[in-house]
Enzyme design. Structure first.
Site, short mmCIF file in Angstrom:
data_model
loop_
_atom_site.label_atom_id
_atom_site.label_comp_id
_atom_site.label_asym_id
_atom_site.label_seq_id
_atom_site.Cartn_x
_atom_site.Cartn_y
_atom_site.Cartn_z
N CYS A 139 -71.88 66.72 -30.53
CA CYS A 139 -71.15 66.20 -29.13
C CYS A 139 -71.57 64.81 -28.81
CB CYS A 139 -71.30 67.01 -27.64
SG CYS A 139 -70.56 66.39 -26.56
N CYS A 142 -71.58 63.64 -25.06
CA CYS A 142 -72.82 64.22 -24.56
C CYS A 142 -74.05 63.25 -24.68
CB CYS A 142 -73.17 65.67 -24.73
SG CYS A 142 -71.94 66.71 -24.92
N ASP A 143 -74.13 63.01 -26.03
CA ASP A 143 -75.39 62.54 -26.64
C ASP A 143 -75.43 61.09 -27.26
OD1 ASP A 143 -76.55 64.89 -25.84
OD2 ASP A 143 -76.22 65.90 -27.63
#
Ligand code: NDP
Length: 315
Positions: A139, A142-143
């Site tokens: 992701c 997300c990261d």
């Protein structure tokens, strides 16, 4: 072995990611006495991420697993009955709806909220598994932030990979994009954007041979499948964007889905084609897939269920 003496519940919630727990919080507060089964991965996909910085309310960020413990505690405090167990079979032919847990326990529910999520597809390399959370992620939204100013690689060539490569290109110095064919599956407009972004370098006809690094991701070895040539590229982050699989198998034949298994909901609601069965979170969303959007749709499902049950005179 199946046990056919059923336990009767008002609202059954299947799944324990942000959608499931949020549905449980709302349903419990509305006195619907929800029972939630967590599935095989309590807390869902967030339990395999590290830091979450984009969930509102956590000013200093939070670890994904810790956040899901907060969700669970909040749902339990409101009175949700949270249980460990996997829904393995359903029968939605008539009210009350039947759901079997772990192939043995039978639940009969007036309303069902499906929050079974989706699972990222992985390449299947041992190094990918070993370094998951240590530079390997599924992701970018997300990261990606953790790799600001660094070099990263991404594998995949669909709309998700294109979108994530573009997202990463704004944060990272170079994005090495590994594409297994000589063409991309992504929509034309997304392909053009990727091709016109100077710091995205595409490796056509290529596969990931190995992700290198002992305790963190340090490089990727890319193999050109036409020539057999291998190159080692130093990177700090490796993103897998080869698609997701919605966890909807047990609902096939009962609930309308698209061709890839995502549950269809009536736009603007959590309603499925079966009255009294609702869906929330990633199992019905291939577009946004964020914790906060899943939580929002879990809230919608609980409110839809409450309206449904009170219209039927069941709560
Ligand atoms: P897709 O299934 O569309 O694409 C997956 C990609 O990964 C393909 O390029 C595929 O290659 C590649 N791939 C699959 N397995 C491997 C493997 N083992 N090794 C290397 N590469 C692999 O998934 P997406 O998540 O991209 O998209 C899912 C759906 O969601 C699509 O319908 C998409 O259009 C939609 N979507 C829409 C968005 C938007 O409109 N903004 C954003 C994101 C998704 P190959 O092409 O060779 O099969």
């Amino acid at each position: 072995m199946e046990n056919n003496s059923a336990e009767k519940v008002h609202v059954l919630i299947i799944g324990s990611g942000p959608a499931g727990y949020t549905a449980a919080i709302y349903a419990a507060r509305a006195n619907m006495k929800p029972v939630l089964y967590q599935g095989i991965q309590p807390g869902g996909q967030l339990t395999i991420t590290t830091e979450v910085e984009n969930y509102p309310g956590y000013a200093d960020g939070v670890q994904g697993p810790e956040m899901m413990i907060h969700f669970e505690k909040q749902a339990a405090r409101m009175g949700a009955d949270i249980r460990y167990g996997l829904a393995t079979k359903v029968d939605f032919s008539q009210q009350p709806y039947k759901v079997w847990i772990d192939d043995e326990k039978l639940i009969e529910a007036d309303a069902v909220i499906i929050c079974t999520g989706a699972s990222a597809k992985w390449l299947g390399l041992p190094s990918e598994q070993r370094l998951n959370g240590f530079g390997v992620s599924a992701c970018a939204v997300c990261d990606g932030f953790f790799f600001k100013g660094k070099e990263v690689a991404i594998v995949g060539a669909g709309d998700t990979a294109a979108e994530e490569a573009l997202y990463l290109s704004k944060l990272c110095t170079t994005v090495h994009m590994i594409v297994r064919r000589d063409t991309m599956r992504a929509s034309k407009v997304m392909q053009e954007r990727v091709l016109n972004t100077v710091n995205i370098k595409i490796y056509w006809n290529s596969e990931t041979d190995e992700i290198l690094g002992e305790h963190k991701t340090e490089a990727v070895r890319i193999k050109n499948t036409k020539t057999g040539e291998k190159v080692e590229v130093p990177i700090s982050g490796f993103f897998v964007a080869i698609g997701h699989q919605p966890n909807s198998d047990i609902f096939k034949g009962w609930i309308d889905m698209d061709e890839t298994g995502y549950i269809k909901t009536i736009p603007g609601t959590s309603k499925t084609n079966v009255e009294g069965v609702f869906a929330a979170g990633d199992v019905q969303d291939k577009n946004y897939r964020q914790a906060v959007t899943a939580a929002g749709s879990g809230c919608m499902a609980a409110l839809d269920a409450e309206r449904y049950l009170s219209a039927k005179g069941l709560v």
